[in-house]
Write a protein that holds these residues in place. Structure first.
Motif, mmCIF file in Angstrom:
data_model
loop_
_atom_site.group_PDB
_atom_site.id
_atom_site.type_symbol
_atom_site.label_atom_id
_atom_site.label_comp_id
_atom_site.label_asym_id
_atom_site.label_seq_id
_atom_site.Cartn_x
_atom_site.Cartn_y
_atom_site.Cartn_z
ATOM 1 N N ASN A 290 -10.304 16.048 10.640
ATOM 2 C CA ASN A 290 -10.340 16.111 9.190
ATOM 3 C C ASN A 290 -9.842 17.463 8.679
ATOM 4 N N LEU B 210 -6.736 5.196 10.694
ATOM 5 C CA LEU B 210 -6.910 6.522 10.107
ATOM 6 C C LEU B 210 -7.737 7.381 11.059
ATOM 7 N N GLU C 249 -8.681 12.780 7.727
ATOM 8 C CA GLU C 249 -8.218 12.920 6.347
ATOM 9 C C GLU C 249 -8.884 14.129 5.707
ATOM 10 N N ARG D 153 -7.708 3.098 -5.788
ATOM 11 C CA ARG D 153 -8.047 3.586 -4.455
ATOM 12 C C ARG D 153 -7.777 2.510 -3.422
ATOM 13 N N HIS E 4 -3.127 12.999 -1.018
ATOM 14 C CA HIS E 4 -3.615 12.580 0.291
ATOM 15 C C HIS E 4 -3.160 13.532 1.400
ATOM 16 N N HIS F 70 -7.222 2.163 1.088
ATOM 17 C CA HIS F 70 -7.205 2.830 2.388
ATOM 18 C C HIS F 70 -6.015 2.349 3.199
ATOM 19 N N VAL F 71 -5.548 3.196 4.108
ATOM 20 C CA VAL F 71 -4.467 2.811 5.007
ATOM 21 C C VAL F 71 -4.903 1.618 5.845
ATOM 22 N N GLN G 229 -3.540 12.931 5.569
ATOM 23 C CA GLN G 229 -4.085 12.018 6.574
ATOM 24 C C GLN G 229 -3.315 12.129 7.884
ATOM 25 N N ASN H 298 0.857 -1.176 0.000
ATOM 26 C CA ASN H 298 0.000 0.000 0.000
ATOM 27 C C ASN H 298 0.899 1.233 0.000
#
Length: 333
Positions: A205, A152, A155, A330, A138, A332-333, A140, A109
């Motif tokens: 965020n 996460l 973000e 796409r 990004h 996600h962490v 985050q 990732n």
């Protein structure tokens, strides 16, 4: 001994790296100058450039590390996130190399790899630590509990910090990539010269779209009064823009540190090369008694060393994937 070949091709950098037992022996990056002509990355052109660059880049990485293809124990590659066409080139090459050499394949990732770049050199953060990951795509705040256990916390809800820098540079008629040029002009400017808004976004965020609009309206209004405004006030304007973007980032990071009680604080991603962000984070770390971790410049932007180090830790866990793997634009962490 574990020798890992890392491949990075998520955007407009073709990169290859060799990692031997957790030590980076080579990190070759082929940049794509063609995008400057268009003021931003053109996905189709990026894919074609990756096809041209990947074989010589890998060859150079292997040569510099003083190993042979037969010595390589596994191939790690960026699966995502990124531009799908660009990712396809790196993924296809990695799969072909692994198949030809009969070695395992490791997916990585891209955003996790930016964070794990902190484990390339000393000093290294201790788990758990907070990482502010900032790039063109990004923004985050991540609570890193282990090498591949990440939460996460916050973000961006719209544009990323790096995108805000680059689009602001367009407003200021600076060439692409504009982020580093804003940083350069900011060093000679007054960060208090222009008052810019700070978005009031809940929790941890971010939002940068409103800030970009405010900058656009400011520039348009000032040019009406003085057609030479940009030429005369470029340094002050860049300093004010950079100061506001950095303050938005660090105010949220400070809030995250307070909420979690974590004292090991790191930054990662292309924008972590920004001198204003680096110096402000160091000053904030001294004020709040944080242990601050900032990567070397060569590990801030997209590079294969971070893919290789992430691949090395996955290799130790025997976390491999099959030939049916495909890239994901796409992730996600």
């Amino acid at each position: 001994m574990a020798i890992i070949l890392g491949i990075e091709s998520s955007c407009d950098e073709t990169s290859a790296s060799i990692c031997i037992d957790g030590e980076i022996r080579s990190n070759i990056i082929a940049s794509q100058a063609i995008h400057a002509k268009y003021g931003g990355v053109v996905p189709e052109l990026a894919s074609r450039a990756h096809q041209q660059n990947i074989i010589p880049t890998v060859d150079q990485a292997i040569l510099q590390a003083k190993v042979s293809k037969k010595d390589i124990d596994a191939v790690a590659f960026t699966r995502g996130p990124g531009l799908l066409g660009a990712l396809l080139v790196g993924t296809s090459f990695a799969k072909s190399f692994a198949l030809a050499m009969d070695v395992p394949l490791i997916e990585v990732n891209h955003m996790q790899a930016h964070i794990l770049a902190h484990f390339i050199d000393q000093p290294k953060p201790a788990f758990p630590f907070l990482c502010l990951t900032v790039s063109g795509g990004h923004t985050q705040i991540v609570l890193v509990k282990d090498y591949f256990e990440m939460e996460l916390l916050g973000e961006t809800l719209d544009d990323a910090a790096g995108e805000a820098f680059d689009k602001t540079a367009k407003i200021l008629n600076l060439p692409y990539p504009g982020g580093p040029l804003i940083d350069k002009h900011a060093k000679d400017g007054d960060p208090t010269a222009f008052k810019l808004p700070e978005p009031q976004i809940p929790e941890l965020n971010f939002s940068f779209s409103g800030l970009k609009t405010a900058i656009l309206y400011l520039v348009q209004a000032e040019i009406k009064k003085n057609p030479n405004f940009l030429a005369e006030r470029m340094d002050d304007l860049c300093a004010s823009v950079q100061d506001r973007i950095v303050s938005i980032l660090l105010n949220k990071l400070k809030k995250a540190a307070k909420q979690t009680g974590v004292k090991d604080i790191a930054i990662a991603g292309g924008v972590s090369a920004n001198s204003g962000l680096r110096s402000s984070l160091l000053a904030m770390g001294e004020k709040y008694k944080w242990n601050v971790f900032i990567p070397k410049f060569e590990y801030c932007t997209d590079n294969a060393a971070m893919i290789a180090i992430a691949g090395y830790h996955k290799f130790l866990k025997k976390d491999f994937v099959g030939q049916d793997i495909s890239p994901l634009a796409r992730m996600h962490v």
